[in-house]
Design an enzyme around this catalytic site. Structure first.
Site, PDB file in Angstrom:
ATOM      1  N   GLU A  48      19.694   0.937   0.675  1.00 38.32           N
ATOM      2  CA  GLU A  48      19.083   0.338   2.053  1.00 38.32           C
ATOM      3  C   GLU A  48      17.834   0.176   1.917  1.00 38.32           C
ATOM      4  O   GLU A  48      17.253  -0.616   2.792  1.00 38.32           O
ATOM      5  CB  GLU A  48      19.417   1.586   3.071  1.00 38.32           C
ATOM      6  CG  GLU A  48      20.753   2.084   3.457  1.00 38.32           C
ATOM      7  CD  GLU A  48      21.517   2.743   2.571  1.00 38.32           C
ATOM      8  OE1 GLU A  48      20.911   3.224   1.185  1.00 38.32           O
ATOM      9  OE2 GLU A  48      22.681   2.963   2.608  1.00 38.32           O
ATOM     10  N   HIS A  51      -9.726   7.246 -10.278  1.00 39.57           N
ATOM     11  CA  HIS A  51      -8.810   6.542  -9.460  1.00 39.57           C
ATOM     12  C   HIS A  51      -9.345   6.492  -8.010  1.00 39.57           C
ATOM     13  O   HIS A  51      -9.604   7.458  -7.688  1.00 39.57           O
ATOM     14  CB  HIS A  51      -7.332   7.082  -9.764  1.00 39.57           C
ATOM     15  CG  HIS A  51      -6.253   6.343  -8.776  1.00 39.57           C
ATOM     16  ND1 HIS A  51      -5.580   5.392  -9.190  1.00 39.57           N
ATOM     17  CD2 HIS A  51      -6.085   6.576  -7.420  1.00 39.57           C
ATOM     18  CE1 HIS A  51      -4.724   4.826  -8.309  1.00 39.57           C
ATOM     19  NE2 HIS A  51      -4.989   5.647  -7.127  1.00 39.57           N
ATOM     20  N   PHE A  94      21.949   5.452   8.002  1.00 36.91           N
ATOM     21  CA  PHE A  94      21.273   5.225   6.771  1.00 36.91           C
ATOM     22  C   PHE A  94      20.090   4.342   6.948  1.00 36.91           C
ATOM     23  O   PHE A  94      19.455   4.167   5.836  1.00 36.91           O
ATOM     24  CB  PHE A  94      22.470   4.594   6.059  1.00 36.91           C
ATOM     25  CG  PHE A  94      23.583   5.532   6.028  1.00 36.91           C
ATOM     26  CD1 PHE A  94      23.498   6.837   5.909  1.00 36.91           C
ATOM     27  CD2 PHE A  94      24.863   4.983   5.790  1.00 36.91           C
ATOM     28  CE1 PHE A  94      24.629   7.569   5.691  1.00 36.91           C
ATOM     29  CE2 PHE A  94      25.882   6.149   5.698  1.00 36.91           C
ATOM     30  CZ  PHE A  94      25.817   7.314   5.732  1.00 36.91           C
ATOM     31  N   GLY A 138       0.705  -1.178   0.074  1.00 35.23           N
ATOM     32  CA  GLY A 138      -0.098   0.025  -0.018  1.00 35.23           C
ATOM     33  C   GLY A 138       1.043   1.220   0.053  1.00 35.23           C
ATOM     34  O   GLY A 138       0.564   2.356  -0.573  1.00 35.23           O
TER      35      GLY A 138
END
Lengths: 626, 626
Positions: B366, B262, B391, B124
């Site tokens: 990452e 949409h 990170f 989602g």
């Protein structure tokens, strides 16, 4: 050959080879002196940068504020020894300052930051300089309409970051032929060979597939380097990406192309041998060509902004008020807006309709969205980037770095919290207040009604640092008169009396629940103070402290957010240093929500009016000062 | 034509056309009933999914736990009406349950989550299903060594997310021919045409450049769809990406290929017309082929793990202890490790050396790093992903979604805080505790010495939810005997006495400063309690409350983190509900750090021993109970 002297503009390549050697030597000297840093990653790109500075860059180092200057962004920020040595060669910093590299108080930090006037943005988290450069190039092409160029130096390892491909996609989409990306393909990453080593064709195919012109060269052949820059400058309608095959540690045979030398300063004896092999210490200066005169097409002015007004009691979603206010702010020619393909949900489409020439569609690429906004503010524009609040989490590293860049950035996240209901938890921001509060120097706003939203959006335009506004999906009553002012750092007391027995602190949707709860309790004879804590960072210590003092040293705090780090924590942090901090009864979303009606979800989380009634009644009946 | 009946395995395409129409009808019915949802984005991919389920998918819906089952991941999670209608056609859910779509308490949430046993992960947030699927496919190919396939349905808009390209890159790098990506190119995004519309060649070029086989088809021509799946199954050595040109709203002429539909449920009258045009309500069932028998090559066992031991007083970095412990944990065959090209810094390279067959290099990406870990745990593996703590902010949206997936995930972030010194702020995690604490159901650990680190790493392996450990760059003394146990949710009191006049709460590097401060104050005759708060979430309310009670209802909290949402907030949140919450003197990093020596930076931030001495002395001399 050691030498001293000024290099003429458009210097010959033989001389620039000497400059490149000097830059290598200086990078080694600075990092060896510091005892840390990345000399080898600097040496690979020294020829690329020497030729750029000597023959192609147009920059006035004495006047970094000139709008016509080119921009040079080191996306591979760890090559800071290269950047600083280049600055020295360009006459921007002294030998003495170069030797302060990485020491406390020096402007020459381990990775570049805008503490230096020639550095646009902080880099060091890889894959960020390139997408930010896209924003600068957008400003040049579509707003400033100036011929400056944006040059970006990337490492090969960082091309694994998806953000680089988002950036190249946007750069080609917008036809940014004022952008030139230089990829220093030195084959070796931090811990060994990169994914593609020297397979230049993989890079070429990808770059071309993403709509850019690829120029594959030997990054140590100065003729090829120079030719690539000429080609890049002559490329029309798309960005150029120079894919330069280079050698890590180039110029010092003991470590050239050897693994194990990433991020390692040379020991003094080794540095001495390296400097000798590189021809010794030099003091050459590059005369960088100044930019041509020019002025931006858009000049900031403070045109009068006519904010939207609302009728008290009407139901208006704060996200809609954000869009209305943003469109109104567009009267200022320096305000720009960016969308992540959800502008009909965030209502930033109102700006698009009013000012399409200053609206940038970044598609569903939130990293590119935030990065481009950072780039636009480099050129003095006032960007507002909007998407669902939940999806700013996609760009959290970019927001973190923007704070280090001291960027002035406005973010608006819509559809916050479990309030959104049926779409379910993937679309609910329930950790955004914690994340955004923890950004250094940030401002976090969470208005409850349309009037306060519009007033706060207007203030965000002039706010420095990262400001973040959280807006709500549903429509709720307008609470304030249009004349009301909302200072950032303030709070509004919406219900108060001498006999207040409990105080409820809320923001956004929960404020409406708190008002309902207070009204129900008042009907029972229990008066409650209700505080609209629209400014979560900074927060109004005074209003909160007064409420605690007046209401039995207890505050009921209710938020549509997980319990950690949000409004509750903000209130606690504000008051924890007091002699007798208040007791906090904290209502927040503790379990993972599902889908459902808004009322079901707020009830399930225990943040609806019923739950607030219970908590406030408990506060009223159990508190009694300390 | 309306019909009821069982569709045979490897059903003929004519029948599957009927199934596709049923799926469209059911998606419309469910979303119209709910009053929200994405029927048009479901209709475009109905043919693709009907043919997949009827002829290619191998799945036992009665036994979703079977290791041999294929995996079907809807990266475009908003097409949940399609997924649930497909489940109904496959006999997994009933008509009755389908009609509970998006209602409170239903398993059929607005976007899919693993509340449903056939859903591997929540989707989602776009661009996540695909990179997670890469992790599942890695498990199939390299660990389970089973022939199951991973099918991923993507939207075209989400291909703008860099994470999708990180994923395709990793998929081709690892030769994942067990992965088939289906891109539903329906041309229309949320607010208008997508970046590329139906320009299938752009997608083809990019997919091929990223090392995958591209299969461009008409997504409504069932022969072409079927052929593409055959081709995908026969593709060796690289993933297949089916680029299907489709029509949004396909099958209902009023809205086919029209903008503005949409995420909009049809009103009942419109739904009625749509259902009629689609041939009415059907009750066809697909008999999905079950998987062939098989067993994973790796069976989890709890092999004895011999944790590393350390000598008290020796200086050992907690990041090194993490690596040592991780390598030791590798004795368990279900433990796997993933790196973001920094394994020589996080010390996860110790695992790589010991167990290279279970070590996955995800390069500097990452998002792909965390996503692959999520995918690996789908198949029951115990992934540890490590990079610099700063990170992980790059993957914050993935961590947020992993919590919604109820994933069991272990993250280790090294180089936390200003302690790292010379590298500067871009490499310093100073907001990670706030961000990670706000993840639903998370565990946040921050050990100070090697022994506690090793003990906690071992417990992370069996911990459910997202667990995050913060490790430190520098080496500090081992504080504990190897026999000491460290419960998650506990805290250790390292200095205590009857006459404690102040209590200092610390973790990580600041604990060492706190011990030094306490020793200096003890020499002055001021005894201080010192608490090692290694478990930040959950946190030891008891130990903290006792300390407050014993020490003048004041706690000094010191952390190498920004002031918002970190250890200080965790302590405040733990105690704020008490009748008399303690006063907190909070030492944290308030300004943006630069580069320098660790000692310079800790002093500048006011979190070194000197600052703690001052704060604790102030606490001792100003507190006196309430």
């Amino acid at each position: 050959m050691a030498a001293t002297g000024q290099v003429a503009a458009a210097a010959d390549l033989e001389t620039l080879h000497e400059v490149a050697q000097q830059i290598r030597v200086d990078g080694i000297r600075a990092s060896t002196r510091a005892g840390s840093g990345h000399p080898t990653s600097s040496m690979s790109a020294a020829d690329l940068m020497a030729v750029l500075a000597g023959r192609h860059l147009r920059y006035d180092f004495q006047h970094p504020e000139l709008p016509t200057n080119d921009h040079l962004i080191f996306s591979k920020g760890h090559a800071s020894p290269l950047l600083y040595a280049l600055y020295k060669a360009c006459g921007a910093i002294s030998e003495e300052e170069l030797m302060t590299y990485r020491t406390y108080g020096s402007r020459l930090q381990g990775h570049p930051t805008p503490v230096l006037p020639w550095v646009d943005v902080a880099t060091g988290s890889l894959g960020q300089g390139l997408p930010i450069a896209v924003g600068v190039a957008l400003a040049g092409r579509y707003l400033d309409r100036l011929p400056y160029r944006v040059w970006v130096l990337c490492g090969d390892s960082e091309m694994a970051e998806g953000s680089c491909w988002e950036a190249l996609d946007k750069a080609s989409h917008y036809g940014l032929d004022n952008l030139c990306v230089i990829v220093d393909v030195n084959r070796l990453g931090q811990r060994g060979e990169t994914e593609f080593g020297w397979d230049m064709e993989v890079y070429r195919r990808r770059v071309e597939a993403f709509g850019c012109r690829a120029l594959v060269i030997d990054g140590h052949n100065l003729e090829e380097v120079d030719g690539a820059y000429v080609d890049a400058r002559e490329t029309l309608g798309r960005p150029a990406v120079i894919l330069a095959r280079t050698i890590k540690g180039k110029g010092f045979s003991e470590i050239e192309d050897k693994n194990g030398w990433h991020g390692t300063a040379l020991k003094p004896d080794m540095a001495e041998r390296a400097i000798a092999e590189l021809g010794g210490i030099r003091d050459l200066h590059i005369e960088v060509r100044p930019p041509a005169p020019g002025a931006p097409a858009i000049q900031p002015d403070h045109a009068p902004v006519s904010l939207p007004t609302y009728n008290p009691g009407d139901k208006v979603a704060t996200r809609r008020a954000f869009g209305d206010a943003l469109a109104a702010l567009g009267a200022r020619p320096d305000v720009v807006a960016l969308d992540g393909e959800v502008s009909n949900s965030t209502y930033s489409d109102a700006f698009d309709k009013a000012h399409p020439e200053r609206f940038f569609q970044m598609w569903i690429a939130e990293q590119a969205l935030v990065a481009a906004a950072v780039g636009l503010q480099v050129r003095g524009y006032v960007p507002f980037a909007a998407t669902f609040a939940a999806f700013f989490s996609r760009a959290y590293d970019f927001i973190r770095m923007a704070a280090i860049s001291q960027a002035d950035l406005r973010l608006c996240g819509s559809h916050a919290g479990s309030e959104i209901g049926a779409d379910g938890p993937s679309q609910m921001a329930l950790e955004d207040l914690a994340a955004m509060r923890a950004i250094q120097g940030s401002t976090v706003l969470y208005p409850s009604d349309a009037v306060s939203t519009a007033k706060l959006v207007a203030q965000m335009a002039d706010r420095s640092g990262i400001s973040y506004m959280r807006t709500t999906r549903g429509a709720y009553p307008v609470l304030y008169d249009n004349g009301t002012e909302f200072a950032i750092g303030g709070a509004k007391v919406l219900r108060r009396g001498d006999g207040d027995r409990a105080a409820i602190v809320a923001a956004g949707v929960t404020l409406h629940n708190a008002l309902e709860a207070a009204d129900r309790l008042a009907a029972e004879g229990i008066n409650c103070r209700v505080i609209d804590c629209y400014s979560i960072k900074p927060i109004s210590v005074d209003v909160l402290a007064e409420a605690a003092r007046d209401c039995g040293n207890t505050l009921v705090v209710v938020e549509d957010h997980y319990p950690e780090g949000g409004l509750g924590a903000a209130v606690m942090e504000a008051l924890a240093g007091q002699e007798h901090p208040p007791r906090i009864l904290h209502l927040a979303v503790r379990d993972l929500p599902g889908s459902g009606k808004t009322s079901d979800l707020l009830a399930a989380a225990g943040i609806d009016a019923d739950a607030i009634v219970n908590a406030a009644r408990h506060a009223a009946t159990t508190s009694g000062g300390h």
